[in-house]
Design an enzyme around this catalytic site. Structure first.
Site, mmCIF file in Angstrom:
data_model
loop_
_atom_site.group_PDB
_atom_site.id
_atom_site.type_symbol
_atom_site.label_atom_id
_atom_site.label_comp_id
_atom_site.label_asym_id
_atom_site.label_seq_id
_atom_site.Cartn_x
_atom_site.Cartn_y
_atom_site.Cartn_z
ATOM 1 N N CYS A 181 6.606 5.452 4.013
ATOM 2 C CA CYS A 181 5.403 5.358 3.138
ATOM 3 C C CYS A 181 4.364 6.057 2.492
ATOM 4 O O CYS A 181 3.679 5.233 2.164
ATOM 5 C CB CYS A 181 4.905 5.315 5.074
ATOM 6 S SG CYS A 181 5.486 3.852 5.832
ATOM 7 N N ASP A 221 -5.088 -10.502 0.859
ATOM 8 C CA ASP A 221 -4.168 -11.428 0.112
ATOM 9 C C ASP A 221 -2.845 -10.644 -0.926
ATOM 10 O O ASP A 221 -3.708 -11.147 -2.154
ATOM 11 C CB ASP A 221 -3.817 -12.540 1.066
ATOM 12 C CG ASP A 221 -2.499 -13.669 0.963
ATOM 13 O OD1 ASP A 221 -1.745 -12.948 1.398
ATOM 14 O OD2 ASP A 221 -2.888 -14.790 0.127
ATOM 15 N N HIS A 222 -2.482 -10.888 -0.898
ATOM 16 C CA HIS A 222 -0.988 -10.379 -2.103
ATOM 17 C C HIS A 222 -2.024 -9.146 -3.156
ATOM 18 O O HIS A 222 -1.491 -9.573 -4.074
ATOM 19 C CB HIS A 222 -1.005 -11.336 -2.795
ATOM 20 C CG HIS A 222 0.064 -12.653 -2.756
ATOM 21 N ND1 HIS A 222 -0.023 -13.035 -1.550
ATOM 22 C CD2 HIS A 222 1.882 -12.355 -2.577
ATOM 23 C CE1 HIS A 222 1.039 -13.653 -0.572
ATOM 24 N NE2 HIS A 222 2.076 -13.729 -1.673
ATOM 25 N N HIS A 280 0.910 -1.432 0.161
ATOM 26 C CA HIS A 280 0.123 -0.117 0.070
ATOM 27 C C HIS A 280 1.001 1.861 -0.274
ATOM 28 O O HIS A 280 1.871 1.557 0.002
ATOM 29 C CB HIS A 280 -0.162 0.058 1.179
ATOM 30 C CG HIS A 280 -0.580 -0.111 2.374
ATOM 31 N ND1 HIS A 280 -0.632 0.919 3.984
ATOM 32 C CD2 HIS A 280 0.777 -0.093 3.069
ATOM 33 C CE1 HIS A 280 -0.261 0.921 4.766
ATOM 34 N NE2 HIS A 280 1.152 0.231 4.209
ATOM 35 N N HIS A 326 4.613 0.162 -0.447
ATOM 36 C CA HIS A 326 5.377 -0.819 -0.276
ATOM 37 C C HIS A 326 4.730 -1.552 0.742
ATOM 38 O O HIS A 326 3.718 -1.603 0.831
ATOM 39 C CB HIS A 326 6.874 0.620 0.974
ATOM 40 C CG HIS A 326 4.986 0.713 2.253
ATOM 41 N ND1 HIS A 326 4.613 2.236 2.111
ATOM 42 C CD2 HIS A 326 5.432 0.197 4.020
ATOM 43 C CE1 HIS A 326 3.413 1.889 3.111
ATOM 44 N NE2 HIS A 326 3.752 1.129 4.121
ATOM 45 N N GLU A 382 0.932 -4.898 11.692
ATOM 46 C CA GLU A 382 1.680 -4.818 10.646
ATOM 47 C C GLU A 382 2.779 -4.615 10.758
ATOM 48 O O GLU A 382 3.834 -5.126 9.650
ATOM 49 C CB GLU A 382 1.830 -3.250 10.922
ATOM 50 C CG GLU A 382 1.911 -2.944 9.014
ATOM 51 C CD GLU A 382 2.598 -1.232 9.214
ATOM 52 O OE1 GLU A 382 1.263 -0.493 8.365
ATOM 53 O OE2 GLU A 382 2.406 -0.639 10.195
ATOM 54 N N HIS A 419 3.897 -5.250 3.552
ATOM 55 C CA HIS A 419 3.952 -5.982 4.821
ATOM 56 C C HIS A 419 3.118 -7.531 5.161
ATOM 57 O O HIS A 419 2.691 -7.647 3.586
ATOM 58 C CB HIS A 419 2.359 -5.191 5.564
ATOM 59 C CG HIS A 419 3.273 -3.602 5.527
ATOM 60 N ND1 HIS A 419 4.023 -2.846 6.682
ATOM 61 C CD2 HIS A 419 2.818 -2.682 5.157
ATOM 62 C CE1 HIS A 419 4.380 -2.097 6.638
ATOM 63 N NE2 HIS A 419 2.980 -1.621 5.709
#
Length: 151
Positions: free
Chosen positions: A40, A90-91, A21, A46, A135, A48
């Protein structure tokens, strides 16, 4: 002889998902976003490896079903988490792939709200007590469905 007293338990289950994100508010200028979000706010985003932990309970505890021995069927809970967390997040690039984040800044706080709202639609009423999103090991958000405090 009287039947044994009802047993109560709290159930917690975790799911881990990876997503990227960019912290960026459309309400702020590029300079204000950079000042507020720092690295960020990188235009390329970037990523997580998030961990979402749910606490399932009703009025702080659920009765253990005397027949099944469970507070909720774990197979059902796993499917609910698949639908509410894994499939949409996810992904994914949260800002580009998840419509909710088109207008909402993809902070961990808002990820927790997103997960809460999705799970609330699937779980029996009143069962979800808390969503905790990691996070990182240092950045953790807990959300219990709280609403904004009116003034």
């Amino acid at each position: 002889m009287a039947p044994p007293a009802a047993r109560v338990a709290r159930l917690s289950r975790a799911a881990t998902f990876s997503a990227c994100h960019r912290l960026h508010s459309k309400s702020l200028s590029d300079e204000e976003n950079l000042k507020l979000f720092g690295k960020c706010n990188n235009p390329n985003g970037h990523g997580h490896n998030y961990k979402a932990r749910l606490l399932i309970c009703l009025l702080f505890s659920l009765q253990i079903d005397p027949v099944s021995g469970m507070v909720i069927n774990l197979t059902d809970l796993k499917e609910y988490m698949q639908q509410a967390i894994m499939e949409p997040l996810d992904h994914k690039n949260l800002d580009k792939d998840v419509p909710y984040f088109a207008e909402v800044v993809s902070t961990t706080e808002n990820v927790a709200v997103f997960i809460w709202e999705n799970l609330k639609k699937l779980l029996p009423v009143g069962m979800l007590y808390k969503v905790k999103v990691y996070e990182t090991d240092q950045n953790i958000v807990v959300y219990k469905g709280e609403k904004a405090i009116s003034e």
